[in-house]
Design a protein around this motif. Sequence first.
Motif, PDB file in Angstrom:
ATOM      1  N   LEU A 116      44.585  37.174  24.919  1.00 31.28           N
ATOM      2  CA  LEU A 116      44.707  36.575  26.001  1.00 31.28           C
ATOM      3  C   LEU A 116      44.706  38.304  26.818  1.00 31.28           C
ATOM      4  N   PHE A 117      45.038  39.197  27.046  1.00 36.37           N
ATOM      5  CA  PHE A 117      45.200  40.182  28.178  1.00 36.37           C
ATOM      6  C   PHE A 117      43.307  41.266  27.385  1.00 36.37           C
TER       7      PHE A 117
ATOM      8  N   VAL B 167      40.552  38.622  29.370  1.00 38.97           N
ATOM      9  CA  VAL B 167      41.665  38.538  31.777  1.00 38.97           C
ATOM     10  C   VAL B 167      40.540  40.287  31.616  1.00 38.97           C
ATOM     11  N   LEU B 168      40.492  40.987  30.223  1.00 41.46           N
ATOM     12  CA  LEU B 168      40.603  42.209  31.495  1.00 41.46           C
ATOM     13  C   LEU B 168      38.459  41.713  30.840  1.00 41.46           C
TER      14      LEU B 168
ATOM     15  N   ALA C   8      36.680  40.009  30.983  1.00 38.22           N
ATOM     16  CA  ALA C   8      36.425  38.806  32.552  1.00 38.22           C
ATOM     17  C   ALA C   8      36.731  39.299  33.559  1.00 38.22           C
ATOM     18  N   MET C   9      37.311  40.515  33.958  1.00 37.64           N
ATOM     19  CA  MET C   9      37.624  41.208  34.782  1.00 37.64           C
ATOM     20  C   MET C   9      36.764  42.324  35.485  1.00 37.64           C
ATOM     21  N   ILE C  10      36.712  42.244  34.085  1.00 38.98           N
ATOM     22  CA  ILE C  10      35.343  43.955  33.941  1.00 38.98           C
ATOM     23  C   ILE C  10      33.565  43.485  34.391  1.00 38.98           C
TER      24      ILE C  10
ATOM     25  N   MET D 197      33.389  40.578  36.099  1.00 39.73           N
ATOM     26  CA  MET D 197      33.594  39.762  37.722  1.00 39.73           C
ATOM     27  C   MET D 197      33.354  40.875  38.768  1.00 39.73           C
ATOM     28  N   GLY D 198      33.868  42.412  38.600  1.00 40.86           N
ATOM     29  CA  GLY D 198      34.046  43.830  38.998  1.00 40.86           C
ATOM     30  C   GLY D 198      32.331  43.915  38.568  1.00 40.86           C
ATOM     31  N   GLY D 199      32.049  44.323  38.301  1.00 44.21           N
ATOM     32  CA  GLY D 199      30.611  44.240  37.646  1.00 44.21           C
ATOM     33  C   GLY D 199      29.264  43.525  38.470  1.00 44.21           C
TER      34      GLY D 199
ATOM     35  N   VAL E 166      27.941  48.316  33.610  1.00 46.02           N
ATOM     36  CA  VAL E 166      29.820  47.335  33.689  1.00 46.02           C
ATOM     37  C   VAL E 166      29.529  46.234  33.483  1.00 46.02           C
TER      38      VAL E 166
ATOM     39  N   ALA F 174      34.070  32.743  39.497  1.00 43.82           N
ATOM     40  CA  ALA F 174      34.631  32.695  40.105  1.00 43.82           C
ATOM     41  C   ALA F 174      35.399  30.604  40.014  1.00 43.82           C
TER      42      ALA F 174
ATOM     43  N   VAL G   6      36.923  31.170  36.693  1.00 48.54           N
ATOM     44  CA  VAL G   6      38.431  32.098  36.218  1.00 48.54           C
ATOM     45  C   VAL G   6      39.364  30.764  37.220  1.00 48.54           C
TER      46      VAL G   6
END
Lengths: 155, 153
Positions: free
Chosen positions: B14-15, B18-19, B21-23, B25-27, B57, B142, B145
């Motif tokens: 899961l980590f 999620v990590l 997905a965060m990268i 979304m940030g990109g 990214v 979004a 998420v």
Amino acid sequence: MNFYDWMLALHLLAAFAIASALVLYSVLVFNGRRMESPEQRGLLFRIAPIGTPLIGGGSVLALILGVILAIDSDQYEIWNGWIIAAIVLWALMGAIGARTGKYYTDVQELAEEGGDSAQQEVVARLRAPTGALLHLGTMLVFVLILLDMIFKPGA
Amino acid sequence: MLAAVRPHSWDLALFVHVLGAMILMGGLVTAAGAGIVGWRDSAAGLRRLSALTLFAVALPGWIIMRVGAEWVYSKEGWDKVPDKLQPTWLGIGYITADAGGIILLLALILGGIGIRRARSGGGAGLLKASTVLAAVLIVVYAVTVWAMGGKPN
């Protein structure tokens, strides 16, 4: 979806807002060290404000919604070790993040002054390890919060 | 309440999910932000940064997210559950991840060609199209998420 589900979904979206801002700042920090001309550096300073509402709003919402979740949940309490650890790490991230923000805001103000000596100082500060290390520290604490939230040590 | 009671053996998968997905979304946020801020610029600097961010990214983020998704899907045992019995949120995740991947690929192709043409003063339209696709993907992910967090069924 019940109340808890909504709060969890919004809590997660707030965390993604913080992560998005941190990724954006990472791109700026990385590129800022390589930019040669004042015009190129100016481009980066124009994008930086996008991160401000994301990290500011995201941080506040993530904390508030996290506390609501802890109060509403039957599975854990707000005084559980992993939740207290998350709140402490959240405060630490805010403190390091604020220092990082001030460092780069000062650099931006210097860049806006113009003049050769100011531009040389801007290049020196963008290439100095201080800002990058501060940003790395903020990122590291955020990843620790993420690990804490997912692994929930002690739960 | 699944998130609160899941076994710890699922946590690493899961980590990673999620990590990634965060990268991703940030990109996307960085790429769309740079493209929109530089939309009317005569120079291609920000539009170029937008396309390069998608490649450097968002694409790695998508790959990590997708690998993590498959890993956690298997860990949670969903691969043993018939499709028609799987929850809605899982379907939303799969559809948006894969359809989003195709849109991301399209944005990368448009951005890549745009960067090449920008060297000779062209490519602005292609780079702008790449920015628009990045902005669309922010909305799509979004919603994803929200679905992954709230798990609507």
